[in-house]
Scaffold this active site. Structure first.
Site: not given
Length: 589
Positions: A101, A207, A269, A345-346
């Site tokens: 990440d 991210d 993302e 995860h979100d």
């Protein structure tokens, strides 16, 4: 150091690990790198060939690792660089690649850069971040430079007394945004990427990467957000996405770093990205990235869309989901590449959000959602526990939750705005990020489901005695084994990854049918998104063709891809009825 493994990202299946919740090796209640290494056989049995690892860098953990204080160090609770090297070597030995990440829209306010930057306007690191003078209100008092509300509530601007300025943070006040207009900052980011690539990392998940270019005006200011509700703070998230220099910055990153590491996998993302942005970001020759995470399909059950309307509960209209998915399939076919996901995860657990997590339907609906997702063109992502059919949690008190977004939402909604606490808690139960972060349940016969020998950092889901990896592995009808067969089918037949997609029955409220075509092959992906039986009325030219069932999600219709299948795989499409939450993959002659 481990050697990078080449792969065609288009035919890969990616598994996301949230390390804090995966497996704890030392009893401190927090998942860690040796714990991941110990569970790699689970991933190998599932058949995935890429792991996306959420942040493991040194961090104060204000946002569970997405606030990084040292980009070259491992957080002590996760292990050491030696543990990292052992983990990636074990992954590569199993043919599994690793994507790290990359969080470079912002850092932690405890990063050495920011500690220097906030000390003085003359400090060499001051320009690594975004600073602006206050504006003076009609009452003569200091006000933030714009009216933007942060993603985690409150203003995006935080006052810094030492320099007499505000700094920008689109998320937590402990996550100051980096200033990508500064060439020195960009050079530092590229050096960080080389550090990990040289260590054997196979790629990066980036991210909120479409937020690195801000919408600066000629006078160096940022615009106010439109006023859509009472009060000073207004939703400003959209203004920070897809800025004017985004593609310039990413092209430079590709030229200076990525092109020097052949086979490096990249996914960006990109909240609020349009299909036009998706094409520009992931075009096979002109784009800087391999694929992107867009949010359009994930916002369909939100009132007002991403961030601002997340907590308002709205039923999903399947017709909207079908149209959205098809629009992205059409737009990126040959012109870019889709990432396929329903969870991370979100996001809350998809079986609770889009399926039916009751005991009667949990397994079937979890299998259906996986079959539907893997039936599109693109690269599918499996989030840890999705392959078990893990569900949302409903903790009794907000104090049981750890997520900063949840806690800030509660404070703003209940304490500041006086909203009904019971309704706010229902929204948290449905949409809260900690739904995805409960520890991974490994066994029914071990304390804390085998996740830790200590006290877990976040409570386990209470259904872990029934929903766990060991029980799933022993049950040939489990969600795990369906995913295993589904992934094997996808990797054996390029039509699933590469074939063109055509939406059939666009106005049906409960049934989705997708036609896939690749070279001389034609497949159908059929799914029932309801608790009821529905007849499937297919076009005449399809129902008159001989058809074979390749994979089903129930014992009545297994298909050729299921090793337990025996006998004739022919299926009659002219009289087809789908059982509740049934999904089928069918090959047409």
């Amino acid at each position: 150091m481990s050697k990078r493994l080449p792969i065609d990202f288009r035919t890969a299946v990616v598994y996301q690990i949230y390390p804090r919740s995966f497996c704890d090796s030392n009893g401190d209640g927090i998942g860690d790198l040796p714990g991941i290494t110990a569970k790699l056989d689970h991933l190998q049995a599932l058949g995935v060939n890429v792991v996306w690892l959420s942040p493991i860098y040194a961090s104060p953990q204000d946002d569970n690792g997405y606030d990084i204080s040292d980009y070259r160090a491992i957080a002590p609770e996760f292990g050491t660089l030696a543990d990292f090297d052992a983990m990636i070597a074990a992954m590569h030995a199993r043919g599994i690649r690793l994507m790290m990440d990359l969080v470079v829209n912002h850092s932690s306010d405890e990063h050495a850069w920011f500690q220097q930057a906030r000390s003085s306007r003359d400090n060499p690191y001051h320009d690594h971040y975004i600073w602006r003078e206050p504006r003076i209100g009609d009452d003569g008092h200091r006000q933030p430079p714009t009216n933007w509300e942060a993603a985690f509530n409150g203003s995006v601007w935080e006052w810094n007394e030492a320099t007499g300025e505000y700094y920008l943070h689109m998320f937590s006040r402990k996550q100051p945004d980096l200033n990508w207009e500064n060439p020195r900052l960009r050079s530092e980011v590229y050096d960080i990427m080389r550090f990990w690539l040289d260590r054997g990392v196979d790629g990066f998940r980036m991210d909120v990467i479409n937020m690195i270019s801000k919408p600066w005006r000629e006078d160096g200011s940022l615009p106010d957000a439109p006023v859509v509700r009472p009060g000073f703070l207004q939703p400003g998230f959209a203004l920070s996405c897809n800025g004017p220099r985004l593609h310039e910055f990413l092209a430079e990153m590709r030229r200076d770093v990525l092109d020097h590491y052949p086979g490096c996998i990249t996914v960006g993302e990109a909240p609020l990205a349009t299909v036009e942005e998706g094409r520009a970001l992931t075009h096979p020759t002109a784009g800087a990235l391999n694929m992107l995470f867009q949010f359009e399909h994930m916002d369909l059950d939100s009132v007002g869309g991403h961030v601002s309307g997340k907590w308002a509960l709205k039923p999903l209209d399947l017709r909207d989901m079908k149209r959205t998915m098809q629009r992205w399939q059409d737009a990126l076919d040959g012109q870019g590449w889709n990432s396929l996901y329903l969870s991370n995860h979100d996001q809350p657990r998809p079986v609770s959000r889009f399926g039916n997590d009751s005991p009667a339907h949990r397994v079937a609906s979890a299998k259906m959602l996986g079959t539907w997702l893997h039936g599109f063109q693109g690269t599918p992502y499996v989030y840890q526990g999705e392959e078990l059919g893990m569900t949302n949690v409903a903790f009794a008190s907000v104090d049981d939750y750890q997520d900063i977004e949840i806690r800030n939402y509660w404070r703003t909604a209940v304490i500041e705005r006086g909203e009904d606490p019971a309704q706010v808690l229902r929204s948290i139960h449905a949409k809260g990020r900690d739904n995805a972060r409960t520890p991974m349940p490994w066994r029914a016969d071990a304390p804390q489901a085998g996740f830790t020998s200590g006290t877990p950092w976040l409570q386990l889901n209470a259904n872990w005695p029934e929903v766990n990896a060991h029980t799933a592995a022993q049950d040939p009808d489990s969600v795990f084994h369906h995913y295993r067969r589904l992934i094997a089918l996808r990797q054996q037949h390029p039509i699933l990854a590469l074939g063109q997609t055509t939406l059939l029955l666009p106005e049906h409220r409960h049934i989705d049918v997708v036609l896939r075509q690749w070279q001389n092959q034609r497949w159908l992906i059929l799914s029932n998104w309801s608790d009821a039986i529905h007849a499937v009325d297919l076009p005449h030219d399809l129902v008159t063709r001989p058809a074979q069932l390749l994979l089903g999600n129930g014992p009545a219709r297994r298909g050729l891809a299921d090793e337990r299948h025996h006998g004739d795989a022919a299926i009659a499409l002219n009289t087809l009825q789908l059982q509740p939450w049934e999904a089928l993959i069918v090959s047409l002659a």
